[in-house]
Design an enzyme around this catalytic site. Structure first.
Site, PDB file in Angstrom:
ATOM      1  N   GLU A 177       0.805  -1.254  -0.021  1.00  0.00           N
ATOM      2  CA  GLU A 177       0.096  -0.297   0.052  1.00  0.00           C
ATOM      3  C   GLU A 177       0.823   1.212  -0.004  1.00  0.00           C
ATOM      4  O   GLU A 177       0.979   1.954   0.974  1.00  0.00           O
ATOM      5  CB  GLU A 177      -1.193  -0.012   1.174  1.00  0.00           C
ATOM      6  CG  GLU A 177      -1.940  -0.992   1.132  1.00  0.00           C
ATOM      7  CD  GLU A 177      -3.042  -1.149   2.001  1.00  0.00           C
ATOM      8  OE1 GLU A 177      -4.088  -1.942   1.953  1.00  0.00           O
ATOM      9  OE2 GLU A 177      -2.911  -0.145   3.077  1.00  0.00           O
ATOM     10  N   GLU A 362      -5.619  -8.316  -0.256  1.00  0.00           N
ATOM     11  CA  GLU A 362      -6.574  -7.912   1.083  1.00  0.00           C
ATOM     12  C   GLU A 362      -7.997  -7.475   0.732  1.00  0.00           C
ATOM     13  O   GLU A 362      -7.989  -6.571   0.011  1.00  0.00           O
ATOM     14  CB  GLU A 362      -5.793  -6.630   2.023  1.00  0.00           C
ATOM     15  CG  GLU A 362      -4.551  -7.040   2.523  1.00  0.00           C
ATOM     16  CD  GLU A 362      -4.064  -5.793   3.374  1.00  0.00           C
ATOM     17  OE1 GLU A 362      -4.743  -5.022   3.675  1.00  0.00           O
ATOM     18  OE2 GLU A 362      -2.557  -5.718   3.693  1.00  0.00           O
TER      19      GLU A 362
END
Length: 451
Positions: A177, A362
């Site tokens: 991320e 995720e």
């Protein structure tokens, strides 16, 4: 719906609904579960961020977390017993290199050696991620992600870790991320290092991708394959039909979604974002795209929610704000919008990756789960998984090459600045006793994966 009903809720799929090579897994990250005070781990900028009053809920930190450092064997048993194929974990830069550079911590490398061997012994594919936000404090002292030298430091760290475990991991990702590493942490100030500075942000937005490229090259030089990047996405919708709201949502999409993909796959950053960040970018940044664009073998998509975006009227870049949406929300106050996952899988495939394997690395939700009579009912999470897996299947039916789906998270854990309040786990953790209790969603996944 009775408690008995919620305990026996089923997922609306089985393994046979997916290709034979499709993998199911669950994920964690080092700082959120391991316990940074164990095993010779060095201080990270999350330790110092949490030690600063006002930065985290009740000043909570990851010093003990879930004590996965000592409980990893039984935690891996939980992954295996749910029927998962892979386990996505991250290595801690601070645990491996307490000073960020120089001499490795033998205990840290030994820990990851045991962890990977433990996965293989249980028939689990190790999915490794090199960086999930715990930057060594000595590197933060040198400017951290603002300092161009971090690309070399990160490549050296990648080489140290993967010389030890790279022969046994199924996949390896560089950064988890990058939006959180750069924007959330340097512009919004909500994560370590807690800055709110546009110059720092512009440099971090670039250097995180430069570091990704350098580390990918370092792992290639070791003979490794199956290398990827894990990017997070939020679906940005205009708060109303005005042109101003549409422009604000488009800019949000540029900052959050298009910047990192553009750098890696197009060799360019989006022009609308550069209008704001351009004056603050490192000199000659355009010359780094050959490194940033080092080919990857797959892309990871992390997806949780959508945001309604409106202009804020400030006239200062980015001049936008979030508006609360009408959809049902998770414990994080995030709207539940599975259509966004379908959108991003298909859009990424059509626009950027164009045939590269995609993993949903995720996807999950926080809910205020409690143990009652030794059981944890979490029907909202089962419904969430059903709806988002439905979105994955629709994207695959449309031709998107999705190769796996990984649930966040295995355990309730340290949710960064929000401390231990927000529970994302398939397994409940009592943070007083550290006792683990599998939730109804863990059981439901096990039944589905065995069908």
């Amino acid at each position: 719906m009775s408690a008995t009903d919620t305990e026996t809720m089923e997922l609306e799929f089985s393994r046979t609904d997916f290709p034979d090579d499709f993998v199911f897994g669950t994920a964690t990250s080092s700082y959120q579960i391991e316990g940074s005070r164990f095993g010779g781990c060095g201080t990270s900028h999350w330790d110092t961020f949490a030690a600063t009053p006002g930065n985290t809920v009740r000043g909570e930190d990851g010093a003990t977390a879930c004590d996965h450092y000592h409980r990893w064997e039984s935690d891996l048993d939980l992954v295996r017993d749910a029927g998962f194929d892979c386990y996505r974990f991250s290595t801690s830069w601070s645990r491996v290199l307490p000073e960020g550079r120089g001499a490795p911590n033998a205990e840290g490398l030994d820990f990851y050696d045991r962890l990977v061997d433990g996965m293989l012994a249980r028939g689990l594919k190790p999915f490794a991620t090199l960086y999930h936000w715990d930057l060594p404090a000595p590197l933060a002292d040198l400017g951290g992600w603002r300092n161009r030298d971090i690309a070399g430091w990160f490549a050296d760290y990648a080489e140290v870790v993967m010389k030890r475990i790279g022969d046994r991991v199924a996949t390896a990702a560089t950064v988890n991320e990058p939006w959180c590493v750069a924007w959330l942490s340097h512009f919004m100030g909500e994560h370590a290092p807690g800055l709110r500075d546009i110059r720092a942000t512009a440099r971090a937005m670039h250097h995180v991708l430069l570091a990704h490229g350098r580390a990918t090259q370092a792992m290639r030089a070791l003979g490794m394959g199956s290398l990827g990047l894990v990017t997070n996405f939020e679906y940005a919708a205009p708060a109303d039909d005005s042109e101003a709201a549409k422009k604000a949502a488009r800019l949000y999409d540029g900052i959050y979604n298009r910047w990192f993909l553009g750098g890696v796959f197009d060799g360019a950053y989006p022009e609308d974002v550069l209008e704001g960040l351009g004056p603050h970018m490192p000199e000659g940044f355009e010359n780094d795209f050959d490194i940033i664009g080092t080919p990857v073998d797959w892309l990871g998509i992390n997806y949780y929610t959508r945001k309604l975006i409106a202009p804020d009227g400030s006239g200062q870049f980015p001049a936008l704000r979030e508006i609360e949406g009408p959809l049902p929300k998770t414990q994080m106050n995030w709207e539940i919008y599975p259509e966004g996952l379908h959108h991003f899988i298909t859009w990424v495939h059509d626009t950027y990756t164009k045939g590269l394997p995609i993993y949903v690395t995720e996807n999950g939700m926080a809910s205020p789960d409690q143990v009652l009579n030794g059981k944890v009912a979490d029907p909202s999470r089962i419904d969430f998984l059903n709806r988002h897996l439905g979105a994955v299947r629709r994207a695959m039916a449309g031709g998107a090459p999705v190769k796996g789906y990984i649930v966040w998270s295995l355990l309730d854990n340290y949710e960064w600045a929000l401390g231990y309040e927000k529970r994302f786990g398939l397994v409940h953790v009592d943070f007083e006793t550290l006792e683990r209790t599998p939730k109804a969603s863990w059981h439901a996944l096990g039944r589905a994966l065995r069908r």
